[in-house]
Structure formats: C-alpha cells, structure tokens
Design a protein around this motif. Structure first.
Motif, short mmCIF file in Angstrom:
data_model
loop_
_atom_site.label_atom_id
_atom_site.label_comp_id
_atom_site.label_asym_id
_atom_site.label_seq_id
_atom_site.Cartn_x
_atom_site.Cartn_y
_atom_site.Cartn_z
N ILE A 1 0.85 -1.21 0.00
CA ILE A 1 0.00 0.00 0.00
C ILE A 1 0.88 1.25 0.00
O ILE A 1 0.66 2.19 -0.76
N VAL A 2 1.90 1.22 0.86
CA VAL A 2 2.80 2.39 0.95
C VAL A 2 3.51 2.59 -0.38
O VAL A 2 3.58 3.70 -0.92
N ARG A 3 4.01 1.48 -0.93
CA ARG A 3 4.76 1.58 -2.18
C ARG A 3 3.86 2.05 -3.33
O ARG A 3 4.27 2.86 -4.16
N GLY A 4 2.62 1.52 -3.35
CA GLY A 4 1.70 1.83 -4.45
C GLY A 4 1.37 3.31 -4.50
O GLY A 4 1.20 3.89 -5.57
N GLY A 5 1.24 3.93 -3.32
CA GLY A 5 1.01 5.38 -3.26
C GLY A 5 -0.32 5.81 -3.87
O GLY A 5 -0.47 6.95 -4.28
N ARG A 6 -1.31 4.87 -3.91
CA ARG A 6 -2.61 5.23 -4.50
C ARG A 6 -3.42 6.08 -3.53
O ARG A 6 -3.20 6.03 -2.32
N THR A 7 -4.38 6.81 -4.04
CA THR A 7 -5.29 7.51 -3.13
C THR A 7 -6.24 6.49 -2.54
O THR A 7 -6.64 5.52 -3.22
N VAL A 8 -6.59 6.68 -1.27
CA VAL A 8 -7.46 5.71 -0.60
C VAL A 8 -8.67 6.43 -0.02
O VAL A 8 -8.62 7.63 0.29
N ASP A 9 -9.75 5.66 0.16
CA ASP A 9 -10.94 6.16 0.85
C ASP A 9 -10.75 5.82 2.32
O ASP A 9 -10.75 4.64 2.71
N ALA A 10 -10.58 6.84 3.16
CA ALA A 10 -10.20 6.61 4.56
C ALA A 10 -11.25 5.78 5.30
O ALA A 10 -10.91 4.96 6.15
N SER A 11 -12.53 5.97 4.99
CA SER A 11 -13.54 5.23 5.74
C SER A 11 -13.48 3.74 5.37
O SER A 11 -13.69 2.87 6.22
N ARG A 12 -13.18 3.43 4.12
CA ARG A 12 -13.02 2.01 3.74
C ARG A 12 -11.75 1.44 4.36
O ARG A 12 -11.70 0.30 4.79
N LEU A 13 -10.70 2.26 4.40
CA LEU A 13 -9.43 1.80 4.99
C LEU A 13 -9.63 1.44 6.46
O LEU A 13 -9.03 0.49 6.98
N ALA A 14 -10.51 2.18 7.13
CA ALA A 14 -10.75 1.95 8.56
C ALA A 14 -11.64 0.73 8.80
O ALA A 14 -11.73 0.26 9.93
N ASP A 15 -12.28 0.24 7.75
CA ASP A 15 -13.27 -0.84 7.91
C ASP A 15 -12.59 -2.21 7.81
O ASP A 15 -12.15 -2.61 6.72
N PRO A 16 -12.52 -2.96 8.92
CA PRO A 16 -11.84 -4.26 8.88
C PRO A 16 -12.49 -5.25 7.91
O PRO A 16 -11.88 -6.26 7.55
N GLY A 17 -13.72 -4.94 7.48
CA GLY A 17 -14.41 -5.83 6.53
C GLY A 17 -13.90 -5.67 5.10
O GLY A 17 -14.13 -6.53 4.24
N VAL A 18 -13.21 -4.59 4.83
CA VAL A 18 -12.72 -4.35 3.46
C VAL A 18 -11.30 -4.94 3.35
O VAL A 18 -10.42 -4.57 4.12
N PRO A 19 -11.09 -5.88 2.41
CA PRO A 19 -9.75 -6.48 2.31
C PRO A 19 -8.68 -5.42 2.03
O PRO A 19 -8.89 -4.51 1.22
N LEU A 20 -7.54 -5.57 2.70
CA LEU A 20 -6.47 -4.57 2.55
C LEU A 20 -5.91 -4.53 1.13
O LEU A 20 -5.44 -3.49 0.67
N ASP A 21 -5.97 -5.69 0.45
CA ASP A 21 -5.42 -5.75 -0.91
C ASP A 21 -6.01 -4.66 -1.81
O ASP A 21 -5.37 -4.21 -2.75
N GLU A 22 -7.24 -4.28 -1.48
CA GLU A 22 -7.93 -3.28 -2.31
C GLU A 22 -7.14 -1.97 -2.41
O GLU A 22 -7.26 -1.24 -3.37
N PHE A 23 -6.32 -1.69 -1.37
CA PHE A 23 -5.63 -0.39 -1.33
C PHE A 23 -4.21 -0.45 -1.89
O PHE A 23 -3.53 0.56 -1.96
N ALA A 24 -3.78 -1.68 -2.25
CA ALA A 24 -2.37 -1.82 -2.65
C ALA A 24 -2.17 -1.41 -4.10
O ALA A 24 -3.09 -1.44 -4.89
#
Ligand SMILES: Cc1cc2nc3c(=O)[nH]c(=O)nc-3n(C[C@H](O)[C@H](O)[C@H](O)COP(=O)(O)OP(=O)(O)OC[C@H]3O[C@@H](n4cnc5c(N)ncnc54)[C@H](O)[C@@H]3O)c2cc1C
Ligand SMILES: NC(=O)c1ccc[n+]([C@@H]2O[C@H](COP(=O)([O-])OP(=O)(O)OC[C@H]3O[C@@H](n4cnc5c(N)ncnc54)[C@H](O)[C@@H]3O)[C@@H](O)[C@H]2O)c1
Length: 407
Positions: A384-407
């Motif tokens: 995720i850090v390396r990818g540097g994509r913009t993220v939706d903070a509320s989805r990032l905070a939601d443990p139900g959303v797989p982390l892979d989505e932000f990478a």
C-alpha cells in the motif's frame, strides 16, 4: 584474483555484506574488521529475550563461528580502523598497519548519545548497545528494586518492559510530551504510554534531567530541573544515537546525518560504500535521503551495497520497516513519515484492546502503516505504501474491506 574488498564494522550490516559478496561469486579476499571482540551479532534481542534471559547467547550471532573461515572471510575482531585513505585505497588500523582495498564498505553503525551531566559517569549508569551492556543490565535487574530509565524511545520502552517483567519498579523520564513521539506522532504514541502505565511504569513526560546523584561513586537517583529527586538502584540511558561517520568525515567524504550515499549506496568516493545505521542513502521511492536506524535496514541494505561493489546496477528502495515487542504487544511498522509529516491517522481494528492497524496519511495517500498484535499483513501494508494510490479513509478503517484493495 580480484583486489580485496574491505568492510569496516563487523555487525549485522558488515556480516551480511560479506555473505552477499560470496553469494554473488566474488572470489577475492574479503576482510571484515570489527572493533568489538564478538563475532557479528544482532542487537534486537539484547533489549528483549536475551535481556530477559529467555534466549541463549548463541542465538544472537549472524553466522556460526566456522562460517567465516569456511567462506574465506578474514574476520579481524578487536580491531579498530583509525583511518581511510581514499587516494591510496588503504585503511589504517590502530596498530598503524594498513590494508589495501579495491572497494571499501563502511558499516560502522552508530553509538549511544551520552548524557552530558554531572554524575553521568557513576557506576550504575547504564547504556544498551553491546551484548556486554545487555549482560550488565540483566544482572542489575536481578538485584535492583527500582530503576530510572532516561528516554522513552525504543531502548527506554523495551528496557522498561523487561524490567517490569523482572519485577523491578520503573520510572521513565522523557523530555518530550509522549513516548516515541517523533516517530509515531501523538495518536499512536498515546497508546504506548497507556501500555506502559497499565504495566505499572511511572511515566513522566516533559521533564528535564539535571543530574545523576550518587553515593560513593554509585548512582543512587536522578534529580530533575524542578529540584525533585527520584531514587534508583541504577539508571538506564536511552537518549538516541549518533552515526559513526568519523572515518568518512576525516577522509573528506560527504557527511551529513551519516555518510551520504546514492541509491546504489555509493559515497562521494566511487570506491567507498556505506550501509546500515551509518548510511544516509537516497531513497528513490521517497525521493529524498534517509538514514534508518533499524534492523531490517542493516539486514537488507548491505546486500544491495555488496552487489553494487561488484559493479551491479543497484537501487536500494525497500520500504523502511521496523518492529518491537513490549510485554504482550508485538508490532511491525512499514513506511516513513517525517516528524509531523502527516495529516491524520486512520485506525482499523481495536485501538483500546491494542489489536489494530494504524495508517498515517497525507492527503489521501498512505505514508506508513503499523500492525499491532495483528499478523501476516505487513507485506500488504508495504505494498500500500509503495503503491502510493489515493485511498478512501472510511473504507481503509473498515476491517471488513480487504487490505489488498488499497495496494
Ligand atoms: C538493544 C537494541 C535493540 C534493538 N532492537 C531493534 C528492534 O527490535 N527492531 C529494529 O528494527 N531495530 C532494533 N535495533 C536497531 C538495530 O539493531 C540497528 O539498526 C543495527 O544494529 C544496525 O546495524 P549496523 O551493522 O548498521 O551497525 P551496528 O550494529 O552499530 O554495528 C557497527 C559495528 O561497527 C563497529 N565499528 C564502528 N566503528 C568502527 C571502526 N572504526 N573500526 C572497527 N569497527 C568499527 C562497531 O563496534 C559495531 O560493532 C536495536 C538496537 C539495539 C542497540
Ligand atoms: N524496536 C526497535 O526498532 C529498536 C529497539 C531498540 C533500539 N533501537 C534503536 O537503537 C537506537 C537507540 O534507541 P534510543 O531509544 O536510545 O533512541 P530513540 O531515538 O528511539 O529515543 C530517544 C528518546 O530519548 C529522548 N531524549 C533525548 N534526550 C533526552 C534527555 N536528555 N532526557 C530525557 N529524554 C531524552 C527523546 O525525546 C526520545 O524519545 C535507535 O537507533 C533505535 O532505533 C530500535
């Protein structure tokens, strides 16, 4: 046979560089020179399991004793390098002898900052860098009733945790407002303060230490600038380090917060490289120089430096990583945030129960992430850090959303 490659500093970074030179097929002489009498060892356990007597001495070493001879590495211990002559391609040892090099790696690490105060040289004022320091502190914890720790950084907090586990009363004195504040920022630093308070540590922030008091040459407490006195059987000091860049400076290499090197770990002299705690290296992902004082950097960076010494095209750009273990808290951190260099922290999971992931964001991008008592997620955090994509903070905070989505 190629010319000898010389490595100054026989700790984790130096030993890993020697290993990589051989793995990459270098068949010339390798001279690995270290001031300490011990063969290369790793330091993390010195403030954790080794300090607690839970890990045997043998577990700290980078390689078995026989490895050096088996791999033709000329390991010179108890040997201080006193000078580097870039023109002659030689290093000078304390006995005045000289060793020629084809390429030179400076892996000289760092040294604890000393307290510039009255009483700081008393018996019982302890620093923690070397294995003998850890032995001394362990012996102290077996007899002491109460200790004072100066500095609530990594050394201070890990030592405090070990001392509490040994049943010793602990007061921690920190100049800043919170522990680990520069690295973690206020939001997460508070969680570490809570952890230590729950384990009975007397944490005092924003304090100024005035002197170490002593009786008969033995430290017996710490006096603060406000005149108050905290009695102690010993005082452990962990107020940061300074990089061992004196050799480089004297050799007129570019030095500034460590030895300045490019992404290929090469210094301002094309035949001299640096890696580990001492190297202030250009990080392509971050677009700036950084100096990292952590184990993973001392493990991985010298491998890149060794390949660069062999003429390979190298750019060291791993996402900075570190970890700690304190009491029943284990965490890993990936990324890099300058002090105050983030806008907000997004938490995912149970902050109170200390099972969470924290993300440091600037704008909508994740600069760093830290998993606390949650495992097998650090690789995706690095992605995720390396990818540097913009993220939706509320989805990032939601443990139900797989982390892979932000990478
Ligand atoms: C107690 C402790 C616990 C730690 N725990 C963690 C942890 O949990 N997680 C984490 O990420 N990091 C941790 N670290 C940090 C990590 O250990 C360091 O980042 C790492 O040791 C750096 O390795 P290095 O080889 O670059 O330097 P160093 O380990 O400092 O080694 C440099 C070596 O070079 C030698 N040397 C220096 N100058 C000369 C000279 N002129 N001639 C000959 N030899 C010389 C020194 O004597 C030393 O042996 C910890 C550090 C300490 C002290
Ligand atoms: N888990 C880990 O990654 C780990 C564990 C142990 C050590 N280390 C490394 O070992 C090195 C030394 O660790 P450290 O804890 O000494 O350094 P540090 O930089 O982590 O923390 C030093 C702390 O001391 C405080 N301080 C400075 N001067 C002070 C003073 N006069 N009075 C009171 N507080 C003062 C600072 O504000 C800071 O909080 C670092 O490079 C660190 O990264 C890392």
């Amino acid at each position: 046979m190629s010319a000898a490659h010389v490595i100054v500093g026989a700790s984790l970074a130096g030993a890993k560089a020697a290993e990589t030179l051989r793995e990459e097929g270098f068949d010339g002489q390798i001279v690995l020179i270290g001031e300490e009498d011990e063969r290369p060892y790793e330091r993390p356990s010195l403030s954790k399991d080794y300090l607690l007597g839970k890990a045997e001495r043998e577990t700290i070493y980078v390689h078995p004793q026989a490895w050096y001879a088996d791999h033709g590495v000329d390991l010179r211990l108890g040997t201080l390098v006193t000078g580097v002559d870039p023109l002659a391609h030689e290093v000078t040892l304390a006995d005045g002898s000289r060793i020629g090099y084809g390429k030179l790696l400076l892996a000289t690490g760092s040294a604890p900052r000393r307290l510039p105060l009255s009483g700081a040289d008393a018996e019982g004022v302890l620093y923690l860098r070397r294995v003998a320091d850890s032995d001394r502190i362990r012996a102290t914890l077996q007899t002491a009733t109460r200790i004072v720790v100066i500095g609530a950084g990594w050394i201070g907090l890990e030592t405090a945790a070990a001392a509490r586990s040994a049943g010793v009363e602990v007061t921690v004195l920190e100049a800043a407002e919170l522990p680990l504040l520069r690295v973690l920022g206020r939001e997460v630093a508070k969680s570490f303060a809570g952890l230590h308070r729950e384990h009975g540590v007397d944490l005092r922030f924003g304090v100024q230490v005035a002197e170490i008091t002593e009786s008969g040459g033995q430290a017996d407490g710490v006096r603060l600038a406000d005149g108050s006195h905290i009695p102690a059987d010993a005082v452990v000091v962990g107020i940061g380090i300074t990089p061992n860049s004196q050799l480089a400076e004297a050799a007129r290499l570019e030095v500034g917060n460590g030895i300045v090197v490019d992404a290929g770990l090469r210094s301002s002299d094309p035949d001299i490289y640096a890696a580990g705690d001492v190297a202030n290296s250009y990080h392509p992902m971050l677009g700036r120089h950084i100096r990292v004082e952590h184990w993973a950097n001392a493990l991985n960076q010298p491998q890149a430096a060794a390949r660069a010494m062999l003429g390979q095209d190298v750019a060291y750009d791993r996402v900075p990583y570190f970890y700690t273990d304190q009491y029943d808290l284990g965490m890993e951190y990936a990324g890099y945030v300058e002090p105050g260099g983030y806008d907000r922290v997004v938490f995912r999971g149970d902050l109170e129960g200390r099972e969470f992931i924290a993300f440091w964001l600037r704008g909508d991008r994740v600069l760093a992430g830290m998993n606390v008592n949650i495992w097998d997620v650090n690789e995706v955090i690095q992605a995720i850090v390396r990818g540097g994509r913009t993220v939706d903070a509320s989805r990032l905070a939601d443990p139900g959303v797989p982390l892979d989505e932000f990478a």
